[in-house]
Design a protein around this motif. Structure first.
Motif, PDB file in Angstrom:
ATOM      1  N   PHE A 165       0.498  -1.012 -10.425  1.00 43.44           N
ATOM      2  CA  PHE A 165      -0.738  -1.482 -10.229  1.00 43.44           C
ATOM      3  C   PHE A 165      -0.966  -2.292  -9.176  1.00 43.44           C
ATOM      4  O   PHE A 165      -0.071  -3.046  -8.833  1.00 43.44           O
ATOM      5  CB  PHE A 165      -1.427  -2.256 -11.380  1.00 43.44           C
ATOM      6  CG  PHE A 165      -2.720  -3.028 -11.156  1.00 43.44           C
ATOM      7  CD1 PHE A 165      -3.884  -2.380 -11.775  1.00 43.44           C
ATOM      8  CD2 PHE A 165      -2.817  -4.164 -10.477  1.00 43.44           C
ATOM      9  CE1 PHE A 165      -5.258  -2.816 -11.127  1.00 43.44           C
ATOM     10  CE2 PHE A 165      -4.037  -4.582 -10.247  1.00 43.44           C
ATOM     11  CZ  PHE A 165      -5.197  -4.112 -10.863  1.00 43.44           C
ATOM     12  N   LEU A 166      -1.815  -2.085  -8.053  1.00 44.46           N
ATOM     13  CA  LEU A 166      -2.115  -2.906  -6.761  1.00 44.46           C
ATOM     14  C   LEU A 166      -3.460  -3.528  -6.915  1.00 44.46           C
ATOM     15  O   LEU A 166      -4.378  -2.946  -6.803  1.00 44.46           O
ATOM     16  CB  LEU A 166      -2.056  -1.808  -5.647  1.00 44.46           C
ATOM     17  CG  LEU A 166      -2.279  -2.481  -4.326  1.00 44.46           C
ATOM     18  CD1 LEU A 166      -1.354  -3.741  -3.876  1.00 44.46           C
ATOM     19  CD2 LEU A 166      -2.406  -1.727  -2.994  1.00 44.46           C
ATOM     20  N   ALA A 167      -3.139  -4.887  -6.663  1.00 46.29           N
ATOM     21  CA  ALA A 167      -4.355  -5.828  -6.557  1.00 46.29           C
ATOM     22  C   ALA A 167      -4.599  -5.864  -5.114  1.00 46.29           C
ATOM     23  O   ALA A 167      -3.861  -6.609  -4.421  1.00 46.29           O
ATOM     24  CB  ALA A 167      -4.293  -7.006  -7.359  1.00 46.29           C
ATOM     25  N   PHE A 168      -5.768  -5.652  -4.551  1.00 48.21           N
ATOM     26  CA  PHE A 168      -5.938  -5.453  -3.108  1.00 48.21           C
ATOM     27  C   PHE A 168      -6.268  -6.841  -2.425  1.00 48.21           C
ATOM     28  O   PHE A 168      -6.937  -7.669  -2.986  1.00 48.21           O
ATOM     29  CB  PHE A 168      -7.056  -4.397  -2.794  1.00 48.21           C
ATOM     30  CG  PHE A 168      -6.791  -2.919  -3.033  1.00 48.21           C
ATOM     31  CD1 PHE A 168      -6.262  -2.259  -2.065  1.00 48.21           C
ATOM     32  CD2 PHE A 168      -6.643  -2.523  -4.385  1.00 48.21           C
ATOM     33  CE1 PHE A 168      -6.151  -0.764  -2.161  1.00 48.21           C
ATOM     34  CE2 PHE A 168      -6.416  -1.247  -4.719  1.00 48.21           C
ATOM     35  CZ  PHE A 168      -6.231  -0.223  -3.675  1.00 48.21           C
TER      36      PHE A 168
ATOM     37  N   ALA B  76       1.935   1.984  -3.370  1.00 53.24           N
ATOM     38  CA  ALA B  76       0.587   2.336  -4.170  1.00 53.24           C
ATOM     39  C   ALA B  76       0.195   3.895  -3.776  1.00 53.24           C
ATOM     40  O   ALA B  76      -0.622   4.577  -4.634  1.00 53.24           O
ATOM     41  CB  ALA B  76      -0.579   1.527  -3.951  1.00 53.24           C
TER      42      ALA B  76
ATOM     43  N   LYS C 208       0.914  -1.232  -0.033  1.00 52.14           N
ATOM     44  CA  LYS C 208       0.130   0.117   0.163  1.00 52.14           C
ATOM     45  C   LYS C 208       0.834   1.302   0.000  1.00 52.14           C
ATOM     46  O   LYS C 208       0.567   2.424  -0.642  1.00 52.14           O
ATOM     47  CB  LYS C 208      -0.932   0.073   1.106  1.00 52.14           C
ATOM     48  CG  LYS C 208      -1.990  -1.160   0.879  1.00 52.14           C
ATOM     49  CD  LYS C 208      -3.318  -0.961   2.172  1.00 52.14           C
ATOM     50  CE  LYS C 208      -2.971  -1.748   3.250  1.00 52.14           C
ATOM     51  NZ  LYS C 208      -4.147  -1.799   4.079  1.00 52.14           N
TER      52      LYS C 208
ATOM     53  N   GLU D 218      -9.999  -7.924  -9.714  1.00 55.37           N
ATOM     54  CA  GLU D 218      -8.847  -7.422  -9.487  1.00 55.37           C
ATOM     55  C   GLU D 218      -7.744  -7.614 -10.986  1.00 55.37           C
ATOM     56  O   GLU D 218      -7.272  -6.734 -11.348  1.00 55.37           O
ATOM     57  CB  GLU D 218      -7.945  -7.537  -8.306  1.00 55.37           C
ATOM     58  CG  GLU D 218      -8.818  -7.150  -6.979  1.00 55.37           C
ATOM     59  CD  GLU D 218      -8.960  -5.574  -6.752  1.00 55.37           C
ATOM     60  OE1 GLU D 218      -9.944  -5.000  -7.090  1.00 55.37           O
ATOM     61  OE2 GLU D 218      -7.769  -5.000  -6.550  1.00 55.37           O
TER      62      GLU D 218
ATOM     63  N   VAL E  42     -12.534  -3.196  -2.384  1.00 54.45           N
ATOM     64  CA  VAL E  42     -13.531  -2.583  -1.914  1.00 54.45           C
ATOM     65  C   VAL E  42     -14.864  -2.662  -2.816  1.00 54.45           C
ATOM     66  O   VAL E  42     -14.905  -2.856  -3.955  1.00 54.45           O
ATOM     67  CB  VAL E  42     -13.182  -0.900  -1.585  1.00 54.45           C
ATOM     68  CG1 VAL E  42     -12.096  -0.879  -0.379  1.00 54.45           C
ATOM     69  CG2 VAL E  42     -12.848  -0.428  -2.855  1.00 54.45           C
TER      70      VAL E  42
ATOM     71  N   GLN F 106      -9.058  -5.788 -13.827  1.00 55.54           N
ATOM     72  CA  GLN F 106      -8.629  -4.541 -14.003  1.00 55.54           C
ATOM     73  C   GLN F 106      -7.027  -4.645 -14.594  1.00 55.54           C
ATOM     74  O   GLN F 106      -6.799  -3.609 -15.206  1.00 55.54           O
ATOM     75  CB  GLN F 106      -8.698  -4.067 -12.595  1.00 55.54           C
ATOM     76  CG  GLN F 106     -10.437  -3.670 -12.142  1.00 55.54           C
ATOM     77  CD  GLN F 106     -10.261  -3.538 -10.799  1.00 55.54           C
ATOM     78  OE1 GLN F 106      -9.442  -3.112 -10.074  1.00 55.54           O
ATOM     79  NE2 GLN F 106     -11.549  -3.898 -10.107  1.00 55.54           N
TER      80      GLN F 106
END
Ligand code: ATP
Ligand code: MG
Lengths: 439, 256
Positions: free
Chosen positions: B89-92, B56, B53, B163, B96, B166
């Motif tokens: 790019f961050l795949a969480f 990002a 995080k 994710e 959310v 995306q």
């Protein structure tokens, strides 16, 4: 140029409006007008000391001197084109005066009468229902409207009407700050069904060059037994305008009344919606959205009276307030003695977009009966920080992400409107009001 | 694939970060070159998601020391959206839900934002639909998910797949996948891994945070890092993950 307030007091503003032009009409309506004026003289505009108005500061309205409209503007279709709903049956009023040349009644065939009230005064149906529901003896605005309104719409539904009926109330651009009276009456007969859109707009849709205006709108709606009405109300007035609306609805046995009320425009606006469930087993669904920015004030007052057994009501109201704006919601549900088996759910959800904005919400339940199921709740929140970061992490700017989330919050209400062309237009309006989805 | 001559995408040196006054990252070092696949493993709470995080640009975390650069540019001078536009790019770990925003609308908005950034043409809804129909094949997702609100009512596994959709649309240079494998069923894991593999090239790189060897069977890492107490305490090849699978973390922690 008359945008500068005249610094009138509340009383002076009211008295100036009482001096408006007398509208002559025959017989029974004349009696109602005279009675309304007599009541108006005993009333005054409310101050914030009035309990129902304690959150809503009308001083900006009182400061202005509003002249009655003495000559009616002639507009062309081009002046109002952006507000038209394709395929709709349409009545157009300019500054409260019926504009036949802008109206479109070619699709008003069997199953519905859509006309100007003035043209229909000889109709027994009109005579037996007009003025019976609006509280012109108690409410100063309604009293003024009932005396001074020039013309209004008459919608009598006697069958299933598929096309939406748009009652378009246009304010023209004027040199002098003007008082405009809008009036509507809708009666839905048994086993009949319609969609009515009450729409308040300004000519061209951009800021006024000269004076501002004050719309005073009164609507009466009656659903007889086994009737259905989708009633959409869009207040998208000029941002400097004032708008006070009142709507009374009576719902008969097994009827379904669905309302969507939207407040986007006006410097100060108030809409009061009062629904009385007269017949057993009636359903009322209320959705509302107020979206305000700048220094706007938008007040929505609703009251649902469950006066008969086994009624059902659902309500979702949302306020979104940005900048220094102020939104007010008061929603009263009253379950009267004898209204056994009432089922009611009310929810007020609110979004504060700025530290200086303010939202007051008051859901209220008054229950004079056992054996009922009533739930209500209210939340006030801000843009969700997790969602905001997620959108930014996908490349959206802060502004764009905030607008997208705000739009999504509003879209839940807009999406319930059963007229796709209107949903699309309103969706655009929301984005514009928020400053767009620009990068 | 390791190629010491290829371009450095991410360079992190002695990175320290805190949240609410508590230091979580205590000096992380990591270098990622184009073409490489990295895995970060480590016990719960060791700082893997925090690290992801912070890269990002999550506002909850304050960077208190060290440096990070992306393609030579100071990462911490960039807003989160600028990092995304630069290709991060961050795949969480916990995606959310965004009620009221459709998956396809978000994807198009994000895609067009990046296109503009790259000086390319935006796609209108019809053109974008063609593109998205191709991309959902990468993760074998049912087209009905496109019309639904982002992640709303999605199952845990469906959110993870979303994710990666995306990622497929945005085509990042550096993808950080935070436990994308957690919550996926056996078939879904295979599909998602195949999807990620198909997106990898010699120009981009992936950093996968994972707890399980299973993912690494499908997406074979060039480097495996172990994070502990806010630091990378051990780096090895893919065999390090096998060793961790067999022995756990205790032996490493004792050594550290
Ligand atoms: N926003 C926060 N507020 C308070 N503490 C936090 C916050 N974010 C992380 N932490 C703490 O920082 C530490 C590292 O958390 P992090 O989520 O990075 O661990 P992780 O390695 O991803 O763990 P897991 O394997 O369980 O996902 C934990 O002790 C966690 O409680
Ligand atoms: Mg984690």
């Amino acid at each position: 140029m008359n945008l500068t307030p005249k610094n009138l007091t509340r009383e002076q503003c009211f008295e100036q409006l009482l001096l408006g032009k007398t509208v002559k009409s025959a017989g029974w309506l004349e009696n109602i007008r005279v009675e309304a004026l007599a009541h108006a003289r005993t009333l005054n505009f409310p101050s914030v000391r009035h309990d129902d108005w304690r959150f809503t500061d009308l001083s900006q309205l009182y400061l202005h001197g509003f002249q009655p409209v003495d000559s009616f503007a002639r507009l062309t279709l081009d002046d109002i084109r952006q507000w038209l709903i394709p395929g709709a049956i349409r009545l157009v009023f300019v500054d409260g005066c019926y504009a036949a040349e802008l109206s479109d009644l070619k699709h008003a065939g069997a199953g519905v009468v859509v006309t100007s009230l003035a043209e229909r005064l000889g109709d027994r149906q009109v005579e037996s229902s007009f003025g019976r529901y609006a509280p012109y003896k108690q409410d100063a605005f309604v009293a003024l409207n009932t005396n001074f309104f020039e013309d209004g719409s008459w919608v009598h539904v006697t069958g299933e009407v598929a096309r939406p009926i748009q009652l378009l109330h246009v304010a023209s651009k004027r040199e002098v700050s003007s008082a405009i009276y809008s009036r509507n009456m809708v009666v839905v007969e048994p086993f009949s069904r319609a969609t009515v859109i009450e729409d308040y707009v300004v000519e061209g849709g951009v800021g006024l060059e000269g004076g501002t205006y004050f719309t005073n709108a009164v609507t009466e709606v009656v659903l007889k037994n086994d009737a259905q009405l989708q009633h959409i109300r869009v207040q998208r007035e000029d941002k400097n305008a004032f708008h006070i609306g009142h709507c009374t609805v009576e719902v008969g046995k097994n009827s379904v009344y669905s309302a969507t009320s939207l407040a986007f425009g006006a410097r100060v606006s108030r809409h009061a919606l009062h629904i009385v469930q007269q017949g057993e087993g009636a359903e009322m669904h209320l959705n509302g959205l107020a979206l305000v920015a700048g220094r706007q004030i938008a007040d929505t007052h609703t009251q649902v009276d469950h006066a008969a057994p086994r009624g059902k009501s659902t309500q979702l109201h949302k306020c979104i307030a940005d900048a220094s704006a102020h939104a007010i919601f008061s929603g009263k549900i009253i379950v009267h003695t004898g209204a056994a088996g009432t089922d009611s759910v009310q929810s007020s959800r609110n979004l504060l977009l700025s530290g200086k904005a303010r939202i007051d919400t008051q859901p209220q339940l008054e229950i004079f009966n056992d054996d009922v199921s009533c739930k209500h709740g209210a939340t006030i929140g801000q843009i969700d920080a997790g969602a905001l970061f997620f959108l930014k992490s996908r490349g959206l700017t802060e502004e764009r992400a905030r607008n997208l989330l705000t739009h999504a919050f509003a879209a839940e209400i807009i999406a319930k409107i059963p007229v796709p062309a209107l949903v699309e237009a309103l969706s655009k309006t929301i984005l514009e009001r928020m400053g767009g989805l620009g990068t | 694939m390791i190629n010491k001559a290829s371009k450095v995408l991410l360079e992190v040196k002695n990175l320290k970060a805190e949240v609410g006054g508590v230091e979580i990252l205590k000096g992380v070092d990591l270098t990622v070159r184009a073409g490489e696949v990295h895995a970060i493993m480590g016990i719960n709470g060791s700082g893997k998601s925090t690290f992801s995080k912070v890269l990002a640009g999550h506002p909850d975390y304050t960077v208190t020391g060290g440096q990070a650069s992306f393609e030579g540019q100071d990462l911490f001078s960039l807003e989160p959206e600028q990092r995304a536009r630069a290709g991060i790019f961050l795949a969480f770990q916990y995606p959310v839900e965004i009620p009221g925003v459709s998956n396809s609308a978000l994807l198009r908005l994000a895609y067009n934002t990046l296109q503009t950034e790259r000086g390319l043409e935006e796609l209108d809804p019809l053109e974008f639909d063609d593109l998205i129909q191709e991309k959902i094949k990468v993760v074998e997702m049912d087209p009905s998910f496109l019309g639904r609100s982002v992640n709303e009512g999605f199952s845990g596994g469906e959110k993870k797949r979303n994710e990666i959709l995306q990622m497929a649309v945005l085509a990042p240079k550096l993808a950080i996948l935070d436990e994308t494998d957690s919550g996926l069923d056996i078939d879904a894991l295979r599909i998602v891994a195949k999807g990620v593999n198909s997106l990898l090239s010699s120009d981009n790189a992936v950093v996968m945070v994972t707890h399980y060897q299973r993912l690494l069977n499908y997406i074979v890492p060039d480097y495996v890092h172990v994070m502990d107490g806010g630091r990378i305490v051990r780096t090895g090849g893919k065999e390090l993950a096998l060793e961790l699978e067999a022995r756990g973390y205790d032996w490493l922690r004792a050594a550290a």
